[in-house]
Enzyme design. Structure first.
Site, PDB file in Angstrom:
ATOM      1  N   CYS A   1     101.938  23.363  -0.555  1.00 45.22           N
ATOM      2  CA  CYS A   1     101.595  22.519   0.574  1.00 45.22           C
ATOM      3  C   CYS A   1     100.722  23.212   1.606  1.00 45.22           C
ATOM      4  O   CYS A   1      99.860  22.591   2.226  1.00 45.22           O
ATOM      5  CB  CYS A   1     102.852  21.968   1.222  1.00 45.22           C
ATOM      6  SG  CYS A   1     104.010  23.237   1.675  1.00 45.22           S
ATOM      7  N   HIS A  49     107.840  22.599   4.637  1.00 41.07           N
ATOM      8  CA  HIS A  49     106.654  21.854   4.251  1.00 41.07           C
ATOM      9  C   HIS A  49     105.577  22.060   5.312  1.00 41.07           C
ATOM     10  O   HIS A  49     105.877  22.430   6.450  1.00 41.07           O
ATOM     11  CB  HIS A  49     107.017  20.364   4.136  1.00 41.07           C
ATOM     12  CG  HIS A  49     105.982  19.545   3.433  1.00 41.07           C
ATOM     13  ND1 HIS A  49     105.451  19.896   2.207  1.00 41.07           N
ATOM     14  CD2 HIS A  49     105.400  18.363   3.768  1.00 41.07           C
ATOM     15  CE1 HIS A  49     104.585  18.972   1.830  1.00 41.07           C
ATOM     16  NE2 HIS A  49     104.522  18.027   2.770  1.00 41.07           N
ATOM     17  N   ASP A  87      99.520  13.697   4.945  1.00 41.08           N
ATOM     18  CA  ASP A  87     100.114  14.715   4.086  1.00 41.08           C
ATOM     19  C   ASP A  87      99.332  14.802   2.792  1.00 41.08           C
ATOM     20  O   ASP A  87      99.568  14.043   1.853  1.00 41.08           O
ATOM     21  CB  ASP A  87     101.577  14.374   3.811  1.00 41.08           C
ATOM     22  CG  ASP A  87     102.273  15.500   3.058  1.00 41.08           C
ATOM     23  OD1 ASP A  87     101.592  16.512   2.745  1.00 41.08           O
ATOM     24  OD2 ASP A  87     103.479  15.373   2.791  1.00 41.08           O
TER      25      ASP A  87
END
Lengths: 323, 681
Positions: free
Chosen positions: B431, B475, B491
């Site tokens: 991520c 994250h 995202d």
């Protein structure tokens, strides 16, 4: 020595600690206070509270509050350890002045209860610690010094306990209704020659102890069981009546311990002297009698006789009102 | 049964008392060995061993000089073992050293009391290091043993063997502490909670963990290896859907070509707090609230850092926390113990319709050079897209459609041109890679954007009705600012691995199969194991929620629930009722109701028997045993001799030969006593 309560509080103390033979401890007569250890713990609790605040730590708070609860709950435990206990004065062993009088007490706890680390004490004199764990009653002995002959009334007894944690002390007093005897202190041994003047000429008749064998004492009619050797056979031959010859021992062979015959003067020295003589005569297993002004104890021997003589000496001139 | 034991005026510690003390000391010191030098344990064993040998007559008490020498040696050793001087550890270590050495000096009861009180303090001190349930239980055990020692050192019960004594004292201590528990709970609940008066050195033992204040490519996947808990949340309102659970921690604005940081300069927590308070403070008028409001309570595990994680934006926060212009919530102090905060979030609200120049500058910052291929690409794509929204979609589409992979072990990217390396060469990343490169591409064409790190998702504990967020939920995502829309959450990872947000990391990495082999998820593989784990976790949550986080707010809430509207009068009423209950139960417990049966039946009958005889002139003296008295009375009153002797014999059988369980025999004997008594005139 008897009632030493502060006079202004006597009306409060007296009904709570009556002078009795048996005292049962209850709400009315148990004192309880936190001990010095508890104060130290209280300080620690304060520190922990600060620690809890400054670190915002719930478990430190927990320990702090738990210890505080311990202080409180422990008070009840200590109090309960004394509650219900009954103390009975059994007796006081007589002693000589200047020696220790020994008081025997019986402690009893209610059924299905146990008592631990009960401390009985005469401050500055003697202390005993007992547990009542496996038995319901226990006997303890405590000694107290004596100075004067006469009656011994034990002073107030302290009964206390720190059990279980020592964070509290519960205590009470015992004013026991029991009196002991204090004999005069015996004079030193052989301070005065052993009294030999006691073959007493002033009492010619003396006292007869029948059943003796040395001197002829007279004739009486036969009774079954009389020894044939003592039957007056010649009289029987003359009259046909059975008579028995009687022999006696004279008591005038005995020792008289006489107040009047003592060389030293003063009441106490004489009593001490007589006390020594009683002890010596008893040890020599002699028959002896005691003569005090206004009191005559006929000769005899044995433990009971000795005790009787010593008691007479102890209480000579002492008011009976207290006894 | 005559006792004649004299006690000395100076109470000494007995052999068994010394053993108690040693046991208590060991139990108190044992947990400190994980954070403090373990040789302290050896000191206490040696010191107590010495003292025990002295008590057994096998050694002599050490001389003062020797003791002083040993103590100095110990202090030197404490300093040499690498503890910083003005720290809690150094203080604890010195205290423990003194505590250990005291064993050899513990001669009188007073010494034992010092040891035990210090022990109580140390038990509390250990809770500054850990507050887990296990630590709590262990602390309770230590308290019981210390209290047992307090009982044990002060008196000996000769009736019992040493082993029985230990058992007995342990039982007594446990019993008393158990009785203390209700009172303790009441005090705990009712005592007001204060703010810290002054700041004290905190345990330095806990290293910072969890999310850091910077992000280089690959930083976050390190966290994904950890199954440690980050925080737990329970919702008062309904729970947002799993895909919306973005727990914002901190915002990274400054990119230096490799690493993302909060600001251009490094700032320590105090500086950062100052900056956030004064330069980037939270402005309520910038927020246009709308949409669903979620109310929740979160308890954060101690991380040694200030970061808190909330659903952005929060409209209300209660607790030791402050808010900043980037809508983050931050703890006032680094978290050394669990922290509870209550918050309300409205994720659909519009943040910053107007972007201040300062924030805009921050959100557009890029290094002056480097990653030229990416800058080129951005310009071309933006020119093709025409507007911001289309451009964003183009980028996201690119991630989705080109050969980008979501992986835990991406290839290394080197020191420079990391964005280029990822976007054009490796195309494999976690991520942090996706978020970082996305923000870079936005900034390259002048769209304000920033990296947000935090946690995404969480595990729902059905039994406990709360969400547990673990380190592996860490994250990173992006936020872009668009006119009229404010900050929008984007995202990019979800384009590559939609499972990551829809389910969790495990699902996203299924293809890779790497995580499953490691212990992180192993207990999650089996349903039954998983449910046990969840139950345990729930217990811990309850512990944290209701005990560790019991603060003034919880207190007010709890009392409010209990009393229905807090008022002094009601509180007084409750306190009074409690006191009355306590007093009543205390009285019952103390056995006041048992008074009537204080004397057993046989003794009462015997007393009546002696009363009858005394009417006839036969008084029993207190020092006469029943058999002596019986014999004398029988002699003196021949007419009733038989009954008197029989009564006495039966009474003695009852008192001395009849055991408790033989109830039948007992009752028949009692009947016999009654019969004989009734026959006496």
């Amino acid at each position: 020595m008897l009632e030493t309560w502060p006079p202004q509080f006597a009306h409060w103390f007296k009904p709570r600690w009556p002078r009795t033979r048996t005292l049962t401890l209850g709400q009315r007569n148990i004192f309880i206070l936190p001990s010095k250890t508890a104060l130290a713990l209280l300080g620690l609790i304060a520190v922990l509270f600060l620690l809890g605040i400054n670190f915002q730590n719930a478990l430190v708070y927990g320990v702090c509050f738990w210890l505080f609860a311990l202080l409180i709950v422990n008070l009840l435990h200590t109090w309960r350890n004394l509650r219900g206990l009954s103390i009975t004065a059994i007796h006081i062993q007589p002693c000589f002045a200047g020696e220790k009088a020994v008081l025997e007490l019986e402690l009893a706890c209610p059924p299905k209860q146990q008592k631990f680390a009960i401390k009985l004490a005469w401050p500055e004199e003697d202390a005993v610690q007992v547990n009542l764990m496996t038995t319901q009653t226990v006997r303890v002995k405590l000694s107290h010094s004596t100075q004067q002959r006469g009656h011994f009334n034990p002073p107030r007894l302290h009964i206390s306990t720190h059990y279980p944690t020592g964070l509290a002390v519960a205590w009470s007093y015992l004013a026991l209704e029991i009196t002991g005897l204090v004999y005069p202190a015996p004079a030193p041994k052989h301070q005065q020659p052993y009294p030999t003047n006691s073959l007493d000429s002033t009492h010619p008749s003396g006292q007869t102890l029948s059943g003796g064998s040395s001197d002829f004492g007279g004739i009486r009619s036969y009774q079954t069981g009389d020894s044939p050797k003592q039957i007056h056979w010649s009289h029987y031959a003359k009259t046909g009546k059975l008579n028995t010859k009687v022999f006696v021992d004279y008591a005038s062979h005995d020792l008289w311990l006489d107040w009047a015959n003592l060389a030293n003067s003063g009441i106490e020295p004489r009593l001490s002297q007589l006390c020594r003589q009683v002890l010596d005569a008893h040890q020599a297993q002699q028959q002896y009698g005691l003569k005090l002004p206004g009191l005559v104890i006929p000769p005899s021997k044995g433990e009971a006789h000795q005790a009787r003589c010593l008691q007479a000496l102890a209480l000579f001139g002492v008011e009976h009102a207290q006894g | 049964m005559l006792k004649d034991k004299r006690t000395s005026t100076q109470p000494f510690i007995t052999y068994t008392g010394m053993i108690w003390l040693l046991a208590a000391q060991l139990i108190v010191m044992l947990p400190f060995t994980t954070s403090l030098p373990p040789w302290l344990l050896a000191v206490v064993v040696l010191a107590a061993g010495w003292r025990l040998r002295v008590l057994a007559g096998k050694a002599s008490q050490p001389k003062t000089l020797l003791k002083a020498g040993l103590l100095l040696l110990g202090i030197a050793a404490v300093f040499l073992s690498g503890l910083r001087l003005p720290s809690l550890e150094a203080m604890s270590a010195l205290l423990l050293l003194g505590f250990a050495f005291k064993a050899v000096e513990a001669v009188q009861q007073r010494d034992a009391l010092v040891v035990i009180l210090t022990g109580y303090f140390l038990v509390a001190l250990h809770f500054l290091y850990t507050q887990s349930i296990i630590a709590g239980l262990y602390g309770t055990l230590a308290l019981i043993v210390l209290t047992g020692a307090l009982v044990g050192v002060q008196q000996t019960l000769e009736e019992l063997t040493p082993a029985q004594q230990v058992q007995f004292n342990f039982w007594i201590a446990g019993q008393i502490l158990l009785q203390c528990l209700p009172l303790m709970v009441i005090i705990f609940v009712l005592t007001p909670r204060f703010q810290p008066f002054w700041s004290l050195p905190l345990p330095t033992e806990q290293h910072t963990r969890g999310i850091l204040d910077r992000m280089a490519p690959g930083d976050i996947e390190k966290l994904s290896q950890s199954a440690d808990l980050a925080f737990r949340v329970s919702f008062k309102t309904e729970r947002p859907p799993q895909t919306d659970l973005y727990w914002q921690g901190l915002v990274l604005q400054h990119f230096d070509g490799r690493e993302w940081r909060q600001f251009a300069t490094e700032q320590d927590p105090e500086q950062l707090k100052w900056t956030l308070k004064h330069e980037y403070s939270y402005q309520e008028h910038n927020l246009k609230t709308q949409g669903m409001a979620y109310e929740y309570e979160a308890i954060y595990e101690p991380s040694g850092q200030n970061w808190l994680f909330t659903l952005s934006p929060t409209t209300e926060v209660q607790g030791e926390a402050l808010r900043a212009a980037d809508y983050r919530v931050m703890a006032k102090q680094p978290l050394q113990s669990p922290l509870l905060i209550r918050a309300v979030s409205r994720p659909a609200s519009i943040r910053d319709l107007e972007l201040s120049p300062k924030l805009r500058a921050l959100a557009l910052q890029l290094p002056s050079q480097g990653d030229n291929r990416s800058r080129e690409l951005a310009k071309n794509l933006y020119a093709a897209a025409g507007d911001e929204l289309t451009y964003i979609q183009t980028i996201l589409k690119r991630f989705k459609e080109q050969a980008f992979f979501y992986t835990l072990n991406p290839p290394l990217l080197g020191e420079t041109d990391t964005i280029d390396g990822f976007l054009f060469d490796s195309q494999r990343g976690f991520c942090s890679h996706y978020a970082g490169s996305f923000v870079f591409l936005m900034r390259a064409v002048g769209i304000p954007a920033r990296v947000v790190v935090g946690y995404q998702g969480g595990e729902w504990n059905k039994a406990g009705n709360y969400l547990a967020v673990h380190q592996f939920d860490a994250h990173a995502w992006a936020e872009v600012w668009l006119p009229n829309q404010g900050w929008l959450r984007v995202d990019p990872t979800s384009m590559v691995a939609p499972e990551r947000t829809e389910q969790n990391l495990e699902a996203a990495l299924k293809k890779e199969g790497r995580l499953l082999e490691q212990s992180v998820f192993s207990s999650r593989k089996f349903a039954w194991l998983n449910s046990i784990r969840q139950q345990l976790d729930r217990m811990q949550y309850g512990w944290q929620r209701w005990i560790l986080s019991y603060d003034s707010a919880t207190q007010a809430q709890f009392l409010d629930k209990l009393l229905g509207g807090l008022s002094v009068l009601k509180l007084a009423g409750w306190a009074l009722a409690l006191l009355v209950c306590l007093a009543l139960s205390g009285l019952i417990w103390l056995g006041l109701t048992r008074q009537a049966h204080a004397e057993a039946l046989e003794h009462r009958l015997y007393r009546r028997f002696t009363e009858r005889l005394s009417k006839q002139g036969f008084e029993r003296r207190l020092d006469q045993t029943p058999s002596e008295f019986g014999a004398l009375a029988a002699q003196a009153w021949p007419a009733q001799a038989e009954k008197i002797l029989a009564f006495t014999a039966t009474y003695q059988t009852l008192c001395y030969e009849c055991d408790e369980p033989q109830a039948k025999q007992r009752s028949s004997l009692l009947r016999e006593l009654r019969r004989l008594l009734s026959q006496l005139p």
